[in-house]
Design an enzyme around this catalytic site. Structure first.
Site, PDB file in Angstrom:
ATOM      1  N   TYR A  53      40.653 -40.185  15.067  1.00  0.00           N
ATOM      2  CA  TYR A  53      40.497 -39.009  15.925  1.00  0.00           C
ATOM      3  C   TYR A  53      39.031 -38.587  15.891  1.00  0.00           C
ATOM      4  O   TYR A  53      38.550 -37.990  14.924  1.00  0.00           O
ATOM      5  CB  TYR A  53      41.373 -37.856  15.452  1.00  0.00           C
ATOM      6  N   PHE A 206      54.658 -37.068  21.514  1.00  0.00           N
ATOM      7  CA  PHE A 206      54.986 -36.883  22.933  1.00  0.00           C
ATOM      8  C   PHE A 206      56.234 -36.002  23.062  1.00  0.00           C
ATOM      9  O   PHE A 206      57.196 -36.355  23.758  1.00  0.00           O
ATOM     10  CB  PHE A 206      55.216 -38.216  23.644  1.00  0.00           C
ATOM     11  N   PRO A 207      56.257 -34.833  22.405  1.00  0.00           N
ATOM     12  CA  PRO A 207      57.476 -34.013  22.389  1.00  0.00           C
ATOM     13  C   PRO A 207      57.845 -33.426  23.743  1.00  0.00           C
ATOM     14  O   PRO A 207      58.977 -32.968  23.918  1.00  0.00           O
ATOM     15  CB  PRO A 207      57.133 -32.901  21.398  1.00  0.00           C
ATOM     16  N   LEU A 208      56.911 -33.469  24.690  1.00  0.00           N
ATOM     17  CA  LEU A 208      57.208 -32.978  26.039  1.00  0.00           C
ATOM     18  C   LEU A 208      57.152 -34.105  27.066  1.00  0.00           C
ATOM     19  O   LEU A 208      57.134 -33.855  28.268  1.00  0.00           O
ATOM     20  CB  LEU A 208      56.234 -31.855  26.423  1.00  0.00           C
ATOM     21  N   GLY A 209      57.153 -35.367  26.588  1.00  0.00           N
ATOM     22  CA  GLY A 209      57.086 -36.503  27.486  1.00  0.00           C
ATOM     23  C   GLY A 209      55.759 -36.534  28.223  1.00  0.00           C
ATOM     24  O   GLY A 209      54.795 -35.856  27.866  1.00  0.00           O
ATOM     25  N   GLY A 210      55.691 -37.360  29.272  1.00  0.00           N
ATOM     26  CA  GLY A 210      54.571 -37.334  30.191  1.00  0.00           C
ATOM     27  C   GLY A 210      53.213 -37.700  29.653  1.00  0.00           C
ATOM     28  O   GLY A 210      52.202 -37.394  30.281  1.00  0.00           O
ATOM     29  N   PRO A 213      50.983 -42.214  32.419  1.00  0.00           N
ATOM     30  CA  PRO A 213      51.415 -42.193  33.819  1.00  0.00           C
ATOM     31  C   PRO A 213      52.825 -42.784  33.959  1.00  0.00           C
ATOM     32  O   PRO A 213      53.186 -43.724  33.270  1.00  0.00           O
ATOM     33  CB  PRO A 213      50.366 -43.065  34.522  1.00  0.00           C
TER      34      PRO A 213
END
Length: 294
Positions: A53, A206-210, A213
């Site tokens: 990071y 990715f707890p909210l997806g998306g 692409p």
């Protein structure tokens, strides 16, 4: 300080809403330190980071901003590659895993990292191993357990793994699993249930997806938006709250470079979802992560 629920992680009891530090690399040093200190003021005591990071920048911010009372979770399996087309490269070989732990120790200013997640590279999303980066699990666990025995890491986690990989790794003593998982991406239900049974923390990324692409977003779902309107919260907060309701071993590490978003993410822990709302959310169709990426 917010009153967030607490749970077991790597032998400690911490807030079930922590902080994923990757986005700190978007900020200047002073801003990043201030955001982290605000997170700790609000009760965050679990921070997820990695040497790749910002090529050590984020670890340096953590070193300067927080004290020993925060559980630091590191990550190995990839190293910074600032001159490459992509800012990181896979580092799966045992000697690379050891070197990555040493790099994290140095930049974090620690003698021991409480939890280190081994990021495997044999499933998507993310880079998939080829050539000499295709390394057997047993060889990786051998060096990870050696590092634990030496006191350089406190506990071993796994990231981006299959159910079979987790089952094979159980004898090594696994503290947590970090896999992509959300309301719209529930590929790993069987693995989550195994983690509940084995007392292993489940830390979804990715707890909210998306995040890539063509991947569905939790916040686009009509049921999530309807619940948000009814409860007076944002769709993102509802998506995070659903994860906390999904199982008692779920720990969240949402990341942000905004203090306002940080406070909103932490406030999701106080959202109560009743049985009717949970049933409506459970009816949201889950899409396969691999199929969405294919």
């Amino acid at each position: 300080m917010l009153s967030t629920p607490r749970g077991a992680l790597a032998g400690r009891t911490v807030s079930r809403v922590g902080y994923g530090a990757m986005q700190l690399e978007r900020l200047g040093k002073d801003q990043a330190v201030a955001l982290l200190r605000r997170a700790v003021e609000l009760g965050v005591d679990h921070i997820d980071t990695a040497q790749f990071y910002g090529n050590g920048f984020v670890n340096g911010v953590i070193r300067d901003a927080i004290g020993d009372d925060v559980l630091i979770a590191g990550k190995v399996g990839a190293d910074p590659d600032p001159g490459g087309a992509f800012p990181l490269r896979l580092a799966q070989r045992p000697e690379e895993l050891r070197a990555s732990v040493e790099d994290n120790l140095r930049t974090l200013g620690l003698d021991r990292i409480p939890l280190v997640n081994l990021r495997r590279a044999d499933r998507r999303p993310g880079l998939v191993a080829e050539g000499d980066q295709r390394v057997g699990l047993d060889d990786q666990l051998e060096v990870m357990t050696a590092l634990r025995d030496e006191g350089k890491i406190g506990a071993i986690g796994l990231s981006a793994v299959t159910l079979d990989t987790l089952r094979r790794a159980l004898p090594a003593g696994i503290a947590c699993v970090q896999n992509a998982y959300s309301l719209v991406g529930r590929d790993d239900e069987d693995m989550l249930e195994l983690c509940v049974a084995e007392g292993i923390a489940w830390v979804p990324f990715f707890p909210l997806g998306g995040a890539f692409p063509h991947l569905p977003k939790v916040t686009d779902e009509p049921a999530v938006q309807a619940a948000a309107r009814a409860l007076g919260h944002t769709p993102a907060q509802v998506g995070l709250a659903w994860l906390l309701h999904r199982a008692p071993n779920v720990h969240l590490i949402p990341g942000t470079a905004s203090v306002a978003h940080l406070e909103a993410n932490l406030a999701a822990a106080d959202i109560a979802l009743d049985g009717e709302t949970l049933a409506e959310l459970a009816a949201v169709p889950a899409r396969s992560m691999d199929a969405s990426l294919g």
